[in-house]
Design an enzyme around this catalytic site. Sequence first.
Site, mmCIF file in Angstrom:
data_model
loop_
_atom_site.group_PDB
_atom_site.id
_atom_site.type_symbol
_atom_site.label_atom_id
_atom_site.label_comp_id
_atom_site.label_asym_id
_atom_site.label_seq_id
_atom_site.Cartn_x
_atom_site.Cartn_y
_atom_site.Cartn_z
ATOM 1 C CG ASN A 124 24.038 -2.780 -32.571
ATOM 2 O OD1 ASN A 124 22.966 -3.172 -32.126
ATOM 3 N ND2 ASN A 124 24.817 -3.542 -33.321
ATOM 4 N N GLY A 125 25.377 -1.594 -28.633
ATOM 5 C CA GLY A 125 26.183 -2.444 -27.762
ATOM 6 C C GLY A 125 25.394 -3.317 -26.816
ATOM 7 C CE LYS A 137 15.997 -3.022 -26.166
ATOM 8 N NZ LYS A 137 16.022 -1.918 -25.182
ATOM 9 C CG ASN A 254 20.104 4.690 -27.044
ATOM 10 O OD1 ASN A 254 21.328 4.834 -27.061
ATOM 11 N ND2 ASN A 254 19.367 5.012 -25.997
ATOM 12 C CG ASP A 256 16.290 0.888 -27.675
ATOM 13 O OD1 ASP A 256 16.729 2.033 -27.894
ATOM 14 O OD2 ASP A 256 15.997 0.491 -26.530
ATOM 15 C CE LYS A 394 15.444 2.329 -23.575
ATOM 16 N NZ LYS A 394 16.779 2.181 -24.199
#
Length: 494
Positions: A124-125, A137, A254, A256, A394
Amino acid sequence: MSKNMDEIIKLCSIHVNLSESCKQSLKRVLQSATESQFKLVFSRLENTLQKFMSKLVVKPISEAQKFTFIRLYINYLVDPIRKLSWKAIEAPNKDSLLFLESLPNEIKQIGQDNLNKVAILKVNGGLGTSMGCNGPKAMITVAGSKNFLDITFSQIQAVNSTFNCKIPLILMNSFNTSGETSEWVACQNSTDIYTYEQEVFPRIDKNSGLPFETSEEESEWNPPGHGSVYQALYDSGLLDKLIESGKEIIFISNVDNLGAVVDRSLLGVMISDKKDFLIETAPKTKMDVKGGTIVTNNGRLTLLERAQVPDAHINEFEDINKFTIFNTNSLWINLKALKKSLEKSPMELPLIVNPKTVDNKSIIQLETAMGAAIENFKNVGVIVVGRDRFLPVKKTNDLLLLQSSLFSLDSLNIPRLDPSRTAVPMVSLDDHYKTVHDFNTRFKAIPNMLDCNSLSIEGDVRFEENVTLVGDVKIINTDSSPLIIKNETLKGTS
């Protein structure tokens, strides 16, 4: 050559403790260096290393991460884009791959019986800058009023409730995302969410080779890529805490990617086969030709990124008939094997050079990727999963698909593609839709896309209620005024 290596290692040892394995790691980086490169490396280190190390003093960075920065910096000086020997590269034999759809029910049951032994970690960077957002994000609204973190946590809660287990959520944040993420965590009223922050590396001024300096101190640093997920977890103390609490496996993906959820069969493989490391891949399509793939390099499984491929073999790398799978960046790792590897030496992950422009200056970020860790473990596996486990966002193109009627959340809050579809439509939105704000302005209502094969939009087009898209739809508006579409079915080219 060995004398040159020893001089460089001696210089590095002034600034960081070097175990024998660390020295060997530096020698592997330097083994391809020419005489002139040795001189360059020694000169640069002599003039700049003290400056980098002095800068790192103000940050809470471990000795292991200091060493990793030095190794990557030397790698950058010697060979910033190290191409692999193509003769040694082969696509993995199909018989060596596992296939999720072919796993027996007994494996799923083993996974279900061991759900209390797994933890979920989300990387979560990242910021949402590519979609016009200033914050994390993970805070972008995806469905209704829910953002990525909301849906991720609800997925875990649903599994815990359905199977009477206790799976914790761990978030690896960067200095860019820690603040807002901490506020979100505080609102959840849960003791099963843990956070830690990945360390930072100093950015490098490309022209001078010195630490980058600017009036905004935060701009002088960069998160070192998701490859730091392992060392930062160890340094935070959470790795030991997880092991002490009875956790054996960690699933990393990830934030996302809402399709990357805990899967009983995949967990079952880790438990029954006693895997140290399992990487999820998916069948390549023409949309994925540039994505990293898993290959054998001199007989050893490794992650191959496009940047590592010699120019003469790019077409071969992008041939989906030869390299049939791509890395989804979803990993299953045995926690004790991870701890053993990190206690031996820092992960030796390939360098990723990420060029940026800040304040009109060319800068370099040194980064690594977490999938490359496959080379650091013994009992590793590669499993092919369906596209339903790879739903990253993305661009706003991806956001449109997820928000449309093509997907709905199932009982475990997992986005599922409508059963009438086998694949999602190809979507191309021009720069009028690049940011989330622009996207929301132009999509007041999401059109029905169940029968849409592809969608291409050029110009300022705004969607309101009751719009259905059928077949291959292309909409072009060359007028300066927005084209408003509502209460309409568009078939084919419009």
